[in-house]
Design an enzyme around this catalytic site. Structure first.
Site, PDB file in Angstrom:
ATOM      1  N   HIS A   1       0.820  -1.215   0.000  1.00  0.00           N
ATOM      2  CA  HIS A   1       0.000   0.000   0.000  1.00  0.00           C
ATOM      3  C   HIS A   1       0.857   1.270   0.000  1.00  0.00           C
ATOM      4  O   HIS A   1       0.668   2.173  -0.820  1.00  0.00           O
ATOM      5  CB  HIS A   1      -0.874   0.048   1.256  1.00  0.00           C
TER       6      HIS A   1
HETATM    7  O1  RIB Z   1      -4.330  -0.019   5.237  1.00  0.00           O
HETATM    8  C1  RIB Z   1      -2.976  -0.051   4.852  1.00  0.00           C
HETATM    9  C2  RIB Z   1      -2.171   0.846   5.729  1.00  0.00           C
HETATM   10  O2  RIB Z   1      -2.245   0.364   7.071  1.00  0.00           O
HETATM   11  C3  RIB Z   1      -0.685   0.847   5.369  1.00  0.00           C
HETATM   12  O3  RIB Z   1      -0.130   2.098   5.683  1.00  0.00           O
HETATM   13  C4  RIB Z   1      -0.115  -0.229   6.257  1.00  0.00           C
HETATM   14  O4  RIB Z   1       1.241   0.067   6.629  1.00  0.00           O
HETATM   15  C5  RIB Z   1      -0.994  -0.144   7.465  1.00  0.00           C
HETATM   16  O5  RIB Z   1      -0.426   0.768   8.346  1.00  0.00           O
END
Ligand code: RIB
Ligand code: CA
Length: 333
Positions: free
Chosen positions: A257
């Site tokens: 992500h």
């Molecule tokens: O939902 C994904 C996010 O939440 C990313 O930043 C991952 O590192 C978690 O923190």
């Protein structure tokens, strides 16, 4: 390498170095995002600021320092930020995905950092960097938005020195931490609402709708592992995270992500985004932390009652194969 945007525009950077601050809660995908920026010669990584999130603040800070040591980038200062949300306690961490230490229990494969954390806290250092900047700075928050809300609230006079805030967070059709909410927004909805609704700094929001489409597979991870010491070390951090995504995706893969968001922060236009008014649900209940974008046509929005809300550029499209190639190239040199 030539990077082509969804509109077929070459994204090869001929620009001067891009000044960037990453605000982060490492976290396996955060580690990949930090490395992507730290290894990019076109990026002037001014600071990494840490926040609670996937794991408690001491662990996220230790992990950030270790990733920079792995990339031989301890010239980049690490400053410690918020250890809890603005108003309510943090409901829970994300150890289920990132492991007890935030890096699949494997943070020991990374070098011990030799540089201490910055003498000033995250918000103060960000303010100092913004004040001193001779060109606007991009800020890429890839964890809860607590530090960013504090920065904008405490130093409103510095918002003209921010080029864009490129945020990993939110979900247009539900979340990943609850049915309605994505983890970063869910962790501190009040902070997210300040940044995405109350403030007027240009924002790009990179939601899970898009990051999920950019999941990497076993072959991609094997190439990373075999690329050299940095790739091998990053790969070594993934077991718990990969196991979580084997369940979440239903096949062997991982969702980076934060690296997708940082790809946009360092290469504007690699993601295609559209401006929509957005709100964040802060009421307690099943929808707390939901990001609600008004995707109706502008003519309809203007014809119906409701206050004139600011718009957030929401990244909803890209060329996933080109994005995955960009990430692999950026992480393996
Ligand atoms: O939902 C994904 C996010 O939440 C990313 O930043 C991952 O590192 C978690 O923190
Ligand atoms: Ca994160």
């Amino acid at each position: 390498m030539d990077v082509i945007s969804p509109d077929g525009i070459s994204l090869r950077s001929n620009e001067p170095m891009r000044p960037l601050i990453i605000d982060t809660d490492p976290g396996v995908d955060d580690a990949f995002a930090i490395a992507l920026a730290a290894l990019n010669p076109d990026v002037e990584l001014l600071a990494v600021t840490t926040v609670y999130g996937n794991v408690p603040l001491p662990a996220t800070t230790r992990n950030a320092r270790r990733v920079l040591a792995l990339c031989e980038r301890e010239d980049v200062p690490v400053a410690v930020g918020a250890e809890r949300p603005l108003v309510y306690p943090h409901p829970e961490r994300a150890r289920y995905a990132h492991g007890a230490d935030g890096l699949s229990g494997r943070s020991g494969v990374l070098p011990e950092p030799t540089r201490s954390v910055h003498q000033h806290g995250a918000v103060q250092l960000m303010a100092e960097l913004l004040r001193a900047a001779d060109q606007p700075i991009t800020i890429a928050p890839v964890g809860p938005l607590t530090n960013i809300a504090l920065l904008l609230g405490a130093y409103p006079e510095l918002t003209p020195k921010i080029d864009r805030i490129v945020i990993m967070g939110g979900g247009m059709h539900g979340g990943n931490t609850t049915a309605a909410a994505e983890f970063n927004i869910w962790s501190d909805p009040e902070a997210a609402r300040r940044v995405l609704v109350e403030e007027r700094v240009p924002c790009v929001l990179v939601p899970v709708d898009l990051t999920l489409r950019c999941a990497v597979d076993a072959a991609w991870l094997d190439k990373l592992r075999d690329s050299g010491p940095i790739g091998a070390a990053l790969h070594a951090l993934t077991p718990d995270y990969r196991e979580y995504y084997r369940k979440a995706l239903g096949h062997d893969g991982m969702v980076l992500h934060d690296a997708v968001a940082v790809a946009e922060a360092i290469t504007p236009g690699i993601l295609r985004h559209t401006p929509y008014p957005l709100d964040v649900e802060c009421a307690f209940g099943p929808a707390r932390g939901a990001t609600v974008a008004d995707q109706r046509r502008k003519e309809v929005r203007e014809a119906t009652p409701g206050e004139d809300q600011r718009e957030v550029n929401i990244a909803l499209d890209t060329d996933p194969d080109a994005l995955r190639a960009f990430l692999l190239a950026g992480l393996t040199g």
